[in-house]
Design an enzyme around this catalytic site. Sequence first.
Site: not given
Length: 297
Positions: A16, A18, A226
């Site tokens: 991922d 961001d 996250d």
Amino acid sequence: MSPSTDPSPPVVIFTDLDGCLLDGITYSWEPAREALAVLRARRIPLVLVSSKTRAELEAIRSQLQLDHPFVSENGGAVFSPDGYFSTSPEEAVRRDDYEVIELGAPYPALRQALRELEQAVGVRLRGFGDMSVEEIAERTGLTEADVHLARQREYDEPFLIEGPASLVTELQREARDRGLTVTHGGRFHHLMGDSDKGRACLHLIERYRRQWQGTAQGIMSVALGDSVNDLPMLRVVDHPVLIPRPDGSYDPGIQLSNLIRAKGIGPVGWDHAVLSLVERDQSGLAPASAPKKRRRR
């Protein structure tokens, strides 16, 4: 060193962006420079898997000097550079210099569905398509130039719920009834088709496996995320890595028996986790060469 002669299995890393490889506020990847350099030197494929659009990912791939496949808009489509793999699936379509596997619903259909969901739950739902460039820039911290890239959506509509958070469950049920999915990322909820990051990663894992079929031990897959939006991706790999949120906590929605919890927020934790994995000795993960590209005719 080619996969056929390397005694350890080749490695593929999915990530991922961001809050992981990119800082959640500044969008900088500088703290991960060391790990990125190691991956580049060892030709370990780094596959970007993000809610970002193709246009955004192309810009980031250029900055990071990546030439591997990438997954846009939460698994909406898999883009592989032309000639990267030696064979092409029948369902692949050619677009510019990419072989594309489309897994998600088209953006115009999602925009229409957002209006239907809005009526069904009785609360305003505001997507990217309803917001000005200035508002998106203010909410995301992106520059206006980057917002223009973020608005070039094809398979996913980020949106805000102007009502109680408890409506999410009802929204998800209404979306499922329409063959769609509602999930949550860092700042927005996302409306998309019957696709997710996990399906896209499984597609690529299988293609890498076929490309490297001469290796005795198959391949080893790693993913870093996250938020619960990354759970489908983390579930399908051998080594799932969870990056802590800005306050240092871990998303409680991600519970896996083999989960690795990174030590460090954003690209700091990403750098440490990747280096720890790829620099293990041959009893753990090991570096691998990228698939050989076929010549264009």
